[in-house]
Scaffold this motif. Structure first.
Motif, PDB file in Angstrom:
ATOM      1  N   ILE A   5     -14.120  20.043  20.307  1.00  0.00           N
ATOM      2  CA  ILE A   5     -15.007  19.635  21.410  1.00  0.00           C
ATOM      3  C   ILE A   5     -14.553  18.287  21.973  1.00  0.00           C
ATOM      4  CG2 ILE A   5     -17.396  19.076  22.052  1.00  0.00           C
ATOM      5  CD1 ILE A   5     -18.340  20.976  19.803  1.00  0.00           C
ATOM      6  N   ASP A  46     -10.384   8.859  15.733  1.00  0.00           N
ATOM      7  CA  ASP A  46     -10.277  10.085  14.923  1.00  0.00           C
ATOM      8  C   ASP A  46      -9.361   9.765  13.740  1.00  0.00           C
ATOM      9  OD1 ASP A  46     -10.669  13.368  15.969  1.00  0.00           O
ATOM     10  OD2 ASP A  46      -9.663  12.900  14.078  1.00  0.00           O
ATOM     11  N   TYR A  68      -8.819  21.067   8.834  1.00  0.00           N
ATOM     12  CA  TYR A  68      -7.840  22.072   9.281  1.00  0.00           C
ATOM     13  C   TYR A  68      -6.608  21.302   9.723  1.00  0.00           C
ATOM     14  CZ  TYR A  68      -9.789  21.245  14.006  1.00  0.00           C
ATOM     15  OH  TYR A  68     -10.235  20.670  15.171  1.00  0.00           O
ATOM     16  N   LEU A 116     -18.999  12.481  17.947  1.00  0.00           N
ATOM     17  CA  LEU A 116     -18.737  13.893  17.608  1.00  0.00           C
ATOM     18  C   LEU A 116     -18.059  14.036  16.253  1.00  0.00           C
ATOM     19  CD1 LEU A 116     -17.129  14.947  21.036  1.00  0.00           C
ATOM     20  CD2 LEU A 116     -19.450  15.464  20.303  1.00  0.00           C
ATOM     21  N   TYR A 154     -24.534  20.740   5.103  1.00  0.00           N
ATOM     22  CA  TYR A 154     -24.126  20.380   6.466  1.00  0.00           C
ATOM     23  C   TYR A 154     -25.350  20.193   7.365  1.00  0.00           C
ATOM     24  CZ  TYR A 154     -22.399  21.101  11.238  1.00  0.00           C
ATOM     25  OH  TYR A 154     -22.147  20.972  12.584  1.00  0.00           O
ATOM     26  N   VAL A 201     -19.880  26.861  19.173  1.00  0.00           N
ATOM     27  CA  VAL A 201     -19.053  26.625  20.356  1.00  0.00           C
ATOM     28  C   VAL A 201     -17.703  27.333  20.177  1.00  0.00           C
ATOM     29  CG1 VAL A 201     -18.185  24.868  21.917  1.00  0.00           C
ATOM     30  CG2 VAL A 201     -20.181  24.355  20.482  1.00  0.00           C
TER      31      VAL A 201
END
Ligand SMILES: NC(=O)c1ccc[n+]([C@@H]2O[C@H](COP(=O)([O-])OP(=O)(O)OC[C@H]3O[C@@H](n4cnc5c(N)ncnc54)[C@H](O)[C@@H]3O)[C@@H](O)[C@H]2O)c1
Length: 325
Positions: free
Chosen positions: A13, A32, A38, A84, A154, A184
């Protein structure tokens, strides 16, 4: 021109949001840590096209590193924070709840503390439909529902994030929109999520794991619609002071897993080999949002049907196959 600090701006996102805000002529400070949840190479690829943009400032920082965060907040003029970054994914949170607590709760508190210290007042926080938990009643999820049905660490970390945002709004006059995203998908979607996983496995003629009997329901949201929702939320924050609102953002249509699979098969023109497995702990039976509040406050209207969104995803997947982990 506004300066946005986006956390998690290399993620799915976040990378779309950075691109959209830069296109509008804004400045973006992108924090970030390229977490290995991942393949970090995918995250580098997500933002490769922004590398030459002078208004995109990438800082490789971990949310848990308060000192490094302080340095960024001290050195940059920031108009709004869009938070985010976090550990996403429901099932992995059951395996590693402490990590989720550290990144999603303590990391969020670090952002809030920096905002308090440096007098930054406007925040968008990425929350999740998972806070609604498993609900037997068939009603649409509305933001005022009692949240006592969460079934994963979570979900609890996201609710705690919302609660801390509310606290800092009350104590320090922060203006906050907490956006509850509903599954999403679209170009660049995380490889751990169902649509991406299904397309990749079917394309490679491999069996897909299908949890439950296929009747579980999801309100899928197309990334382009979600990015519009976030930028509309940013506009709302530019025009309002000292508010706190929780707002659902979804595609506004719930479909079954079986139906989703059918749409993917039609789009790929290929049948799936299905490996049916029991429902996974942490996975809720159904999500279905009421978006009335988003329509009222943000003029949010999702435009992309699931059929069109899957076509867009498959087109992206085929063009980027070789970059996939
Ligand atoms: N994708 C969805 O369907 C969905 C649904 C509901 C809520 N959300 C929330 O939206 C946000 C973005 O989701 P996404 O799908 O883009 O996930 P993503 O994993 O692609 O993006 C998250 C980004 O945060 C970064 N990050 C993780 N831990 C970090 C840390 N300690 N310090 C700094 N950066 C860190 C990651 O490297 C990644 O780039 C997340 O908070 C997620 O929980 C997503």
């Amino acid at each position: 021109m506004q300066t946005y600090l986006i956390t998690g701006g290399a993620g799915f996102i976040g990378s779309h949001l950075c691109a959209a805000l830069l296109k509008q002529g804004n400045r973006v400070i992108n924090i970030d840590n390229f977490d290995p949840f991942y393949d970090p190479l995918i995250k580098h690829n997500n933002i490769r096209h922004l590398a030459d943009n002078q208004n995109h400032i990438l800082r490789k920082i971990d949310l848990r590193d308060r000192e490094k965060l302080n340095e960024v907040f001290q050195s940059e003029p920031i108009d709004m924070v869009v938070h985010l970054a976090g550990m996403a994914g429901v099932r992995p949170s059951i395996e590693n709840p402490i990590l989720y607590e550290e990144v999603n709760i303590k990391g969020t508190m670090n952002i809030l503390e920096c905002m308090k210290t440096f007098g930054i007042k406007k925040l968008i926080f990425a929350s999740s439909s998972s806070v609604y938990g498993n609900r037997p009643e068939p009603a649409d999820f509305t933001e005022d529902m009692a949240l006592n049905k969460m079934i994963s660490p979570y979900a609890i970390t996201k609710k705690a994030g919302e609660d801390f945002c509310y606290l800092y709004h009350k104590l320090y006059d922060l203006t906050v929109l907490a956006l509850r995203f509903f599954t999403v998908y679209g170009p660049g979607q995380r490889p751990d999520l169902a649509i991406h996983k299904f397309v990749q496995l079917i394309d490679n003629h491999l069996p897909i794991p299908l949890y439950g009997d296929g009747s579980s329901m999801r309100d899928y949201s197309y990334i382009g619609d979600i990015i519009n929702g976030i930028t509309q939320a940013a506009n709302y924050l530019h025009q309002h002071k000292e508010v706190f609102e929780v707002i659902n953002l979804s595609g506004n249509r719930s479909i079954s897993l079986k139906n989703l699979l059918h749409i993917i098969e039609e789009t790929l023109q290929q049948k799936a080999i299905v490996n049916q497995l029991p429902m996974q702990p942490g996975d809720v039976e159904a999500t279905r949002a009421s978006i009335a509040k988003a329509q009222r406050l943000l003029h949010y209207e999702p435009q992309t049907t699931i059929e069109e969104g899957i076509r867009q995803f498959v087109a992206w997947y085929k063009n980027n196959k070789n970059n996939h982990a």
